[in-house]
Structures are given as structure tokens and as C-alpha cells.
Scaffold this active site. Structure first.
Site, PDB file in Angstrom:
ATOM      1  CE  LYS A   9      -2.407   3.548   1.837  1.00 33.95           C
ATOM      2  NZ  LYS A   9      -1.942   4.709   2.630  1.00 33.95           N
ATOM      3  N   GLY A  12       0.103   8.658  -0.133  1.00 33.42           N
ATOM      4  CA  GLY A  12       0.181   9.768  -1.082  1.00 33.42           C
ATOM      5  C   GLY A  12       1.589  10.316  -1.215  1.00 33.42           C
ATOM      6  N   GLY A  40      -5.013  11.265  -1.501  1.00 34.28           N
ATOM      7  CA  GLY A  40      -5.705  12.403  -0.905  1.00 34.28           C
ATOM      8  C   GLY A  40      -5.097  13.743  -1.276  1.00 34.28           C
ATOM      9  CG  ASP A 157      -3.968   2.807   5.575  1.00 39.45           C
ATOM     10  OD1 ASP A 157      -3.222   2.872   4.586  1.00 39.45           O
ATOM     11  OD2 ASP A 157      -3.764   3.447   6.630  1.00 39.45           O
ATOM     12  CE  LYS A 212       1.337   7.089   9.558  1.00 34.77           C
ATOM     13  NZ  LYS A 212       0.815   6.715   8.245  1.00 34.77           N
TER      14      LYS A 212
END
Length: 254
Positions: A9, A12, A40, A157, A212
Site C-alpha cells: 500500500k 500519497g 488524498g 489502508d 497507524k
């Protein structure tokens, strides 16, 4: 599930690492690599250029149906096709997709007040396995269609986690942070639930990193595979992905 399948993943900020991502595609040409991305920053830039209002609630982008063409243009257009082009230039058979293509995941509306923000669940691995078996590298935007063809904006995510669950593959969250750091700024190699709790309690893990690490732990429980937080700038990124050696901070369930 194939042993050499990996799901990456890209945040940005990682999307800007042209040289690093080129090396990623080159190094993983013979791997079963799936790349999932959001974008984003690009959505915000497009909205600013078009004088469109950006509204966020609890960290999620409110996505009214009338704004979805613009969100889709940024994610499935600029971000996805830019990554696909980079992969092609690097010699990889990249293919740009949405995360719902081939019934890979299912999606439903999260809540009416968020508009077309979707919640995803794993569905079928068949489509992605077909592509991977034939040497393609799926590059997947965090957008999804439901069974009625409605388009939803999905947290990247969450999209990556659903795809890792579908493929029963390890998951790498690649951004601009090297991993979880201790109070002296040194990288913590490995974390589990008890060590994360202790580090949150003593303030070592704080702010946005709490979200996270908790997400990484949840992901590890669900896929029952290691989950990693690492940086696209890590010089060992490509070699560690190929060799399955530890990269950044690895999360394990014990």
C-alpha cells in the site's frame, strides 16, 4: 495463496518517489506484486483548482455523490494511470484497476452523512490470481463499485487490508516514515500487541502513529501474516520485498 504474493500500500507521499517506485516495479517483475494506493493530496489539489469544498469528518473525506467524478478523476485517473505508466516504463506488466474489479472485494456505504464513503470486505481472489498467474502487476485505486454500480471512495489502508486478506498475503504499508521509532529516534524492528500497549502508555508512540500501529496490529490479526510499516526511501526496500526479510517495523501476533 502463493508464497511469493505481496501487497504493497503506497501512501500519497510515497507516490512522489518516482525513482524508488521505478526500482520497486523493476525488482518485483518476477514477484506476484499487488500495489494499492490512495491519493488524498491529489484530490485536495484538484478540488482547490476547481474551487470545490473539502470537508473531512473523523479523518475521512466526506464524499457527496456529486463530487465522486472529481474524486475518481484524481484517484483512478491521475494517480492510478501515473503509477501504471511508471510500471510500464519500468518493464512491468502493470494494469490499472479499482479494488472491486472482478468481485475482489465488496463495498457498502459507511454512513449517509459521509456520502459515498465505502466500507469494504474481502470477496474473491480469482480475478487477481488470474492476473498474477499471467505475469500482470495490478495497480489498484481505492475506489469500489457496489452491486448496483454505485461508486464509493474507500480508505486506502482498508482497501489494501481487504486485498491482503483475499490473497492471504503479507501487507506492507509504505509511506515516508521508516517505521516506529523509540524515544531515541531509533527504529523498532518488531512489535506485538503487548509491546505496542506499553509504548503507547509511556508516550513513545503518540499522535497519528497510534492510529497507524493499531491498524497494523488489526491487520496482522485478520490476515495472520506479518504487516510492515516502512519508507519508500529505505535503500533495502526492493531487496527486502523480494527476499521477504524484515523491512521497517514488522508487526506480528503472538
Amino acid at each position: 495463496m502463493k508464497d511469493n504474493t505481496i501487497v504493497v500500500k503506497l501512501s500519497g507521499k510515497a507516490l512522489g518517489g518516482v525513482e524508488e517506485l521505478s526500482n520497486l516495479f523493476k525488482s518485483c517483475k518476477d514477484q506476484r506484486l499487488v500495489v494499492v494506493h490512495g491519493g488524498g493530496v491529489e484530490v485536495d489539489a484538484l478540488f482547490k483548482a476547481l474551487n470545490l469544498e473539502v470537508t473531512k469528518k473523523d479523518g475521512l473525506r466526506v464524499s457527496p455523490k456529486e463530487q465522486m467524478p472529481y474524486i475518481s478523476a484524481a484517484l483512478a485517473g491521475m494517480c492510478n494511470k501515473g503509477l501504471q505508466a511508471l510500471g510500464i516504463k519500468s518493464g512491468s506488466k502493470t494494469l490499472g484497476l479499482l479494488c472491486s474489479d472482478g468481485n475482489t472485494i465488496s463495498v457498502k456505504q459507511m454512513s449517509e452523512d459521509l456520502g459515498m464513503v465505502g466500507v469494504v470486505e474481502p470477496a474473491s481472489p480469482d480475478f487477481l490470481n488470474m492476473l498474477l498467474d499471467n505475469g500482470y502487476t495490478p495497480v489498484i485505486a481505492s475506489l469500489a463499485h457496489d452491486e448496483n454500480g454505485e461508486l464509493y471512495n474507500v480508505n486506502a489502508d482498508d482497501a489494501a487490508l481487504a486485498i491482503a486478506r483475499v490473497l492471504e498475503a503479507p501487507l506492507y504499508y509504505i509511506s515516508d516514515v521508516p517505521g516506529v521509532l523509540d524515544k531515541n529516534g531509533n527504529l523498532i524492528d518488531e512489535l506485538d500487541e503487548s509491546s505496542v500497549k506499553a509504548l503507547i502508555d509511556d508516550g513513545t508512540i503518540s499522535g497519528g502513529m497510534i492510529v497507524k500501529v493499531k491498524s497494523a496490529l488489526d491487520a496482522t490479526r485478520l490476515i495472520k501474516k506479518p504487516v510492515y510499516i516502512a519508507s519508500y526511501k529505505d535503500p533495502n526496500l526492493c531487496s527486502c520485498l523480494v527476499s521477504r526479510q524484515r523491512l521497517g517495523t514488522v508487526f506480528n501476533v503472538k
